[in-house]
Motif scaffolding. Structure first.
Motif, PDB file in Angstrom:
ATOM      1  N   UNK A   1       0.810  -1.226   0.000  1.00  0.00           N
ATOM      2  CA  UNK A   1       0.000   0.000   0.000  1.00  0.00           C
ATOM      3  C   UNK A   1       0.840   1.271   0.000  1.00  0.00           C
ATOM      4  N   UNK A   2       2.089   1.161  -0.439  1.00  0.00           N
ATOM      5  CA  UNK A   2       2.917   2.345  -0.628  1.00  0.00           C
ATOM      6  C   UNK A   2       2.645   2.923  -2.013  1.00  0.00           C
ATOM      7  N   UNK A   3       2.797   4.233  -2.133  1.00  0.00           N
ATOM      8  CA  UNK A   3       2.649   4.893  -3.424  1.00  0.00           C
ATOM      9  C   UNK A   3       3.730   4.384  -4.372  1.00  0.00           C
ATOM     10  N   UNK A   4       3.329   3.992  -5.579  1.00  0.00           N
ATOM     11  CA  UNK A   4       4.264   3.429  -6.554  1.00  0.00           C
ATOM     12  C   UNK A   4       4.262   4.290  -7.813  1.00  0.00           C
ATOM     13  N   UNK A   5       5.430   4.813  -8.156  1.00  0.00           N
ATOM     14  CA  UNK A   5       5.591   5.571  -9.398  1.00  0.00           C
ATOM     15  C   UNK A   5       6.171   4.620 -10.439  1.00  0.00           C
ATOM     16  N   UNK A   6       5.414   4.355 -11.504  1.00  0.00           N
ATOM     17  CA  UNK A   6       5.816   3.387 -12.523  1.00  0.00           C
ATOM     18  C   UNK A   6       6.059   4.065 -13.864  1.00  0.00           C
ATOM     19  N   UNK A   7       6.735   3.324 -14.737  1.00  0.00           N
ATOM     20  CA  UNK A   7       6.963   3.777 -16.123  1.00  0.00           C
ATOM     21  C   UNK A   7       7.500   5.199 -16.172  1.00  0.00           C
TER      22      UNK A   7
END
Length: 748
Positions: free
Chosen positions: A701-707
């Motif tokens: 449930x941590x914020x994930x920055x992808x791509x």
């Protein structure tokens, strides 16, 4: 007594370690021996406040309140005066000063203990127009926010004060002289000179002692008589209790008569409920188990310094907070009698923990209680405690993630049960939660009035040197404050740590500024001019803490129109104190730098990987985030930091951890990018809208920055082998803020 010149009679409990001596003569022989270069003497180590020094009002804590049940009307009657005072504090300068405890209808400026308050509040007391100084207005807003949260956790103002708990000495003297012990006070009666003069209506008061664990309220009747006035004539303060029946001292978690202070309040709501819900004294009977084996009662020889120090260390190591905090969770539970039994057990654990230094026994919380606590969250009101800030910050982060990605994460980390303290918290939220500061000081603040005659020559060499030194000191303030990067709700620093940091800064800054201009009055003229009229300085430095922290006394005198000239201070003394403060600040800065680590960059997998930044990176970022973009400077800086992070970790996605030291967090990224944390969520949303990354949630449930988009076309090296601690300097240098000539209206 008079013939033998007896000045003092000690009881057995007051005569510490009496059983170590075979006789009084042997004790006297040991008493007269010199030990470690010290000759023992009898001294008065503490004395009670005088009658005139006793406060008329006090602030309740949540522990005694949580152990009683109140009706809705009772909560209203209990809390309404505090809520009304807060509303008044938000409406006028006079209301705020009164709420802050600075003045009442009868107070005069010379009677106020100003050392307890910031100098800018003293100045505002004499000149209300200072409220219109944006720096002071901001401080008041912060104060009101803190006051609001204190009210949420039961900081309710009531009539009462703390006094020393005292036994019926008449009964004691009867016992000493072999007379029948009748005493002057009966069961559940007290004598109090203070309450005899201040009680109105009901004769009852409630005695409360900390730590308050298991409903240790003692509602008693305040009484007097001719005999009491005769024998207690010199006991102008103190709460004198009877020696009969279920004694008050035993009820108050085994209080002693050796200087223990107790709170007495006459609030009818508290007293009525304490009488209705009166509980018996919890008595701990120690049981020797037959199969446990006999343990010798080892005594510590007083002269064995090493063992005495070890005993003290263990005593202070026992944290009563570890016992008190779980109690609130137990009191918030609605359930069987088992919970009440557990609370009683915790009361015993608390007593043993407090008195460790006396008996050397340790008490652990039973496993059955720990298992129950694991199944339940802390009650809702505790989110407003200092100890609840981290969890509240986590709750806020989870809600922010939900808003960003619609992840449906459970974000409620506190239990909203119908316990007493949650009811009080919700009542105060309803009454003052939406009340904002609405003070209107009609008179405009004219800073020019703080300068006695002609303003300083701003073209002079000395003025420019003072300004340069002030800029240096403001950077130090910026260094220890760090409010730009941090979540203000999540701070682990204590008030004492904060006071030491800022106190050292003010000592250092004052010495440094006076070393440039020895004339304090002339220096203050220059500082006032810089803070209030130098537009370039005002754009960058809005915080006037150094001005008020270093020269508050002089500013107050000027506000009062006392323009006496202050010449050269004692520079030798000032320089020494400044040097000591400078050393502390530099040590503090080095400690922060040495302990500032980001695990993702330091772990075995990534530590050795070198990262280069290229000129093409800067061009690509500026092209990808054009100047027409909202908050383009901060977005560009953040993207450069994300590119560095991806290269360092050899990844195109980044998990942003919630409130963990030495990890990639929002605070860490904002510090690296030198951007304001308050707008981080907006910044990454802008980057997503530009197609430069995607926002999601990882399995924790941590914020994930992808791509995350990274420039792949580069040839000209800007900087090679960049360490993350040096990244901020590169970011600020290559992606600069647009310089404007205007000064914002909220400069402070």
């Amino acid at each position: 007594m008079f013939k033998d010149k007896i000045d003092c009679i000690l009881t057995k409990s007051q005569f510490k370690f009496h059983d170590l001596y075979t006789s009084v003569e042997k004790w006297r022989e040991e008493f007269d021996k010199e030990a470690y270069g010290y000759k023992r003497t009898f001294n008065i180590s503490e004395y009670d406040a005088t009658f005139s020094e006793l406060e008329d009002t006090t602030v309740m804590a949540y522990q005694p309140l949580q152990t009683l049940s109140f009706s809705g009307d009772g909560i209203k009657r209990l809390c309404a005066p505090t809520a009304d005072s807060y509303v008044a504090a938000c409406k006028s300068v006079e209301g705020f000063l009164k709420y802050r405890g600075i003045c009442s209808e009868d107070d005069k400026g010379n009677d106020i203990e100003w050392s307890e308050y910031p100098s800018y509040y003293q100045a505002m007391y004499y000149n209300h127009s200072l409220f219109n100084d944006e720096f002071i207005k901001k401080k008041i807003k912060q104060d009101l926010k803190s006051a609001k949260e204190r009210a949420y956790v039961g900081k309710i103002t009531v009539k009462g004060n703390y006094q020393t708990l005292t036994p019926d000495l008449y009964a004691l003297m009867q016992h000493i002289f072999g007379l029948p012990v009748t005493g002057l006070l009966k069961y559940n009666q007290i004598y109090s000179n203070y309450w005899n003069h201040h009680l109105e209506g009901t004769p009852y008061v409630d005695i409360i002692r900390s730590p308050h664990i298991a409903q240790e309220h003692s509602p008693v009747m305040a009484v007097t008589s001719g005999e009491m006035e005769k024998w207690f004539a010199y006991q102008k303060t103190g709460i004198i209790v009877a020696v009969f029946g279920n004694t008050v001292a035993l009820k108050l978690n085994s209080a002693d008569f050796d200087g223990d202070h107790v709170l007495t309040v006459d609030n009818p709501v508290i007293c009525e409920e304490a009488m209705k819900q009166f509980s018996n004294t919890i008595y701990h009977e120690k049981i020797e188990y037959p199969y446990a084996g006999k343990k010798g009662n080892k005594k510590v020889i007083v002269s064995d310094l090493e063992k005495v120090v070890d005993c003290d260390y263990k005593g202070y190591k026992n944290n009563i907070g570890n016992v008190i905090n779980p109690i609130s969770t137990l009191w918030s539970l609605e359930g069987p009698d088992t919970v009440q039994d557990y609370i009683k057990i915790m009361s015993i654990v608390g007593s043993i923990t407090i008195d460790y230094a006396k008996h050397g026994e340790e008490a652990n919380i039973p496993k059955c209680i720990l298992e129950l606590l694991k199944k339940h969250k802390k009650p809702y009101f505790m989110k407003y405690l200092r100890s609840g800030r981290k969890r509240r910050s986590m709750e806020k982060e989870l809600k922010a993630v939900n808003e960003l990605v619609d992840a449906s994460i459970i974000s409620e980390l506190f239990d909203n049960t119908d316990c007493t303290m949650n009811q009080i918290c919700h009542y105060m939220e309803e009454k003052i939660g939406n009340i904002n500061m609405d003070i209107n000081a009609e008179e405009e603040f004219h800073w020019e009035n703080l300068i006695p005659s002609m303003p300083p020559d701003i073209t002079s060499h000395r003025y420019k040197n003072v300004r340069d030194k002030l800029v240096e000191m403001q950077e130090w303030l910026y260094e220890i404050n760090n409010a730009k990067y941090n979540d203000t709700e999540n701070t682990n620093e204590s008030n004492r740590e904060n006071q030491r940091k800022y106190g050292s800064l003010y000592e250092y800054a004052k010495a440094e500024l006076l070393s440039v201009n020895h004339d304090e009055s002339e220096l203050l003229d220059m500082l006032i001019t810089i803070y209030y009229s130098d537009k370039k300085f005002m754009e960058k430095y809005r915080d006037k803490s150094i001005l008020w922290g270093c020269f508050g006394e002089g500013l107050v005198e000027r506000v009062k129109c006392g323009f006496s000239h202050v010449g050269n201070p004692d520079m030798d003394r000032l320089v020494k104190r400044g040097q000591k403060a400078e050393k502390y600040l530099k040590d503090y800065k080095k400690y922060k730098e040495d302990n500032y680590q980001i695990w993702e960059f330091e772990n075995e997998k990534n530590a050795a990987r070198e990262v280069a930044l290229y000129k093409e990176d800067i061009k690509w970022i500026k092209k990808s985030i054009p100047t027409k973009t909202e908050r383009y400077t901060d977005c560009r800086r953040l993207l450069l930091v994300l590119i560095y992070t991806c290269r360092k970790c050899n990844a195109d996605s980044i998990s942003i951890i919630h409130n963990k030291n030495n990890r990639i967090t929002k605070t860490a990224l904002c510090k690296l990018a030198d951007i304001d944390r308050r707008y981080f969520d907006r910044d990454i949303k802008i980057l997503e809208e530009l197609g430069l990354l995607a926002i999601s949630v990882d399995k924790y449930n941590h914020l994930l920055l992808q791509d995350i988009q990274i420039n792949e076309n580069y040839s000209e090296v800007l900087s090679r082998g960049v360490h993350y601690r040096d990244l901020t300097g590169i970011v600020k240098d290559k992606i600069r803020e647009k310089v404007t000539s205007s000064v914002k209206n909220d400069c402070a």
